[in-house]
Design an enzyme around this catalytic site. Structure first.
Site, PDB file in Angstrom:
ATOM      1  CD  GLU A 168      50.176  20.293  67.798  1.00  0.00           C
ATOM      2  OE1 GLU A 168      50.185  20.534  66.617  1.00  0.00           O
ATOM      3  OE2 GLU A 168      49.110  19.972  68.563  1.00  0.00           O
ATOM      4  CG  HIS A 206      41.199  10.641  94.074  1.00  0.00           C
ATOM      5  ND1 HIS A 206      40.908  10.365  95.317  1.00  0.00           N
ATOM      6  CD2 HIS A 206      40.393  11.435  93.376  1.00  0.00           C
ATOM      7  CE1 HIS A 206      39.633  10.587  95.464  1.00  0.00           C
ATOM      8  NE2 HIS A 206      39.172  11.413  94.178  1.00  0.00           N
ATOM      9  CB  SER A 264      42.747  14.999  62.828  1.00  0.00           C
ATOM     10  OG  SER A 264      43.175  15.827  61.771  1.00  0.00           O
ATOM     11  CB  SER A 317      43.887  12.070  58.844  1.00  0.00           C
ATOM     12  OG  SER A 317      45.056  12.429  58.483  1.00  0.00           O
ATOM     13  CB  SER A 348      47.681  15.631  56.221  1.00  0.00           C
ATOM     14  OG  SER A 348      47.734  14.282  56.993  1.00  0.00           O
ATOM     15  CE  LYS A 406      52.616  14.160  61.814  1.00  0.00           C
ATOM     16  NZ  LYS A 406      51.649  14.906  61.469  1.00  0.00           N
TER      17      LYS A 406
END
Ligand code: F6R
Length: 360
Positions: A245, A261, A68, A109, A111, A354
């Site tokens: 994912e 660098h 998101s 978001s 969800s 979660k």
């Protein structure tokens, strides 16, 4: 426990629709191929959400996580030098301390239940910032409706990361509404048609030697390291997260010139610790010194990378160019999942984490 060695035999020999469908019951491929339609639908949704013009002189903060948040970063890249006010993406529990009532905070978001984004929504309210929400529902939609905050509604049924076109368009439209950038409506529409050609060129019906399939085969069995620069920076990060994912494997990203660098030195020992591959995401408008750096860096790491690809954005406008490599990376990640024989849809580890957090 695995000894960490790599199975170099692909689970699937061919990258056809039928082979992909075998490992992709939830149709992630279809969602990637539908990117052009998502763009058009997103424009319609953003424009139909009743939103007043809110001129916020302190700019735009896009608050979100993962699939998101990336829309905000890609939108900022697409606006480039045309952004007339700061556009900042926050992936955290809070918004920047410099947020004022003159800042627009877009809480993104899919969800509507991501705790970090909910926390940002609340702190934006406490600071008196203007707020807009883009979501399918959840707690975020509930709170926004109760507070009279405008909601850009998203269609349900996607993996959040598959709604990337919706998130980009929402961020671009809100940037235009709050005066942080020009309105890109017609450019987005043209970009959708441009993307349709690329879907045909790189999609599952294209030959086995088409670009996305060749890149996926080259990255198979390796840990890809994706490099971006300027406009392609957030795209490199999108590639990393989509490979994580969808293909369920490690992948990392970094940016030029910074990687010259530090990371460059790390490539010296790459072949001693694993099988790494490199992808450089180039753009026609990149700084000339960055292009020279890409040439030199690719040459210097050649002996230590199992495979290396230099890929350039396609298209005229910045939004076309951004979307071209987003599409390519999304396809590569689904093809890699197929070669690895893993279902690109569910992200069990993310869901587990979660759920564990919710118990605390
Ligand atoms: C899952 C995905 C994740 C989510 C993230 C935030 O497909 O891409 O990165 O986007 O966990 O969840 P949402 O998008 O629902 O706020």
């Amino acid at each position: 426990m695995s000894d960490g060695s790599v199975t170099a035999t692909p689970a699937s020999q061919e990258l056809t629709r039928e082979e992909i469908a075998r490992i992709d019951p939830s149709g992630q491929l279809g969602d990637v191929l539908a990117l052009p339609d998502h763009l058009r639908d997103a424009l319609w949704r953003a424009e139909s959400a009743i939103m007043q013009d809110w001129d916020t002189s302190a700019g735009l903060v896009v608050a979100g996580m993962g699939g998101s948040a990336i829309g905000g970063a890609l939108a900022r890249a697409a606006l480039g030098d045309h952004a007339s006010r700061p556009i900042f993406v926050t992936r955290a529990y809070g918004i920047p301390t410099w947020t004022t009532p003159d800042t627009m905070v877009l809480c993104a978001s899919y969800s509507g239940d991501t705790e970090e984004t909910l926390a940002c929504y609340e702190s934006a309210g406490a600071l008196g910032a203007k707020r807009t929400v883009v979501t399918t529902g959840g707690r975020l939609a509930e709170m926004a409706r109760a507070d009279g905050v405008p909601v850009i509604p998203l269609p349900a049924g996607f993996q959040p990361r598959a709604a990337v076109a919706y998130m980009i368009v929402a961020a671009l439209e809100v940037a235009a509404l709050c005066g942080a950038g020009p309105r890109l409506t017609s450019e987005i529409d043209v970009a959708a048609s441009h993307l349709e050609h690329l879907v045909a060129e790189w999609g599952p019906d294209a030959p086995e030697d088409s670009l996305a399939k060749v890149v996926a085969r080259g990255l198979f069995g390796t840990t890809p390291v994706i490099a971006g620069a300027g406009l392609t920076n957030p795209i490199a990060y999108r590639w990393k997260t989509q490979i994580n994912e969808n293909a369920k494997q490690p992948c990392f990203s970094h940016e030029l010139p910074e990687l010259d660098h530090n990371e460059l030195a790390g490539w010296e020992g790459a072949h001693e610790v694993g099988r790494f591959s490199a992808v450089f995401l180039d753009d026609s408008d990149a700084h000339p010194r960055v292009k020279q750096r890409m040439d030199l860096t690719e040459k210097m790491i050649a002996g230590n990378a199992v495979a290396s690809f230099r890929l350039e954005t396609r298209g005229q406008t910045a939004i076309e160019r951004v979307l071209s490599l987003v599409l390519l990376g999304d396809l590569v990640s689904i093809y890699l999942a197929t070669l690895r024989g893993v279902d690109p849809g569910p992200v069990k580890a993310l869901d587990e984490l979660k759920a564990e957090l919710a118990k605390l």
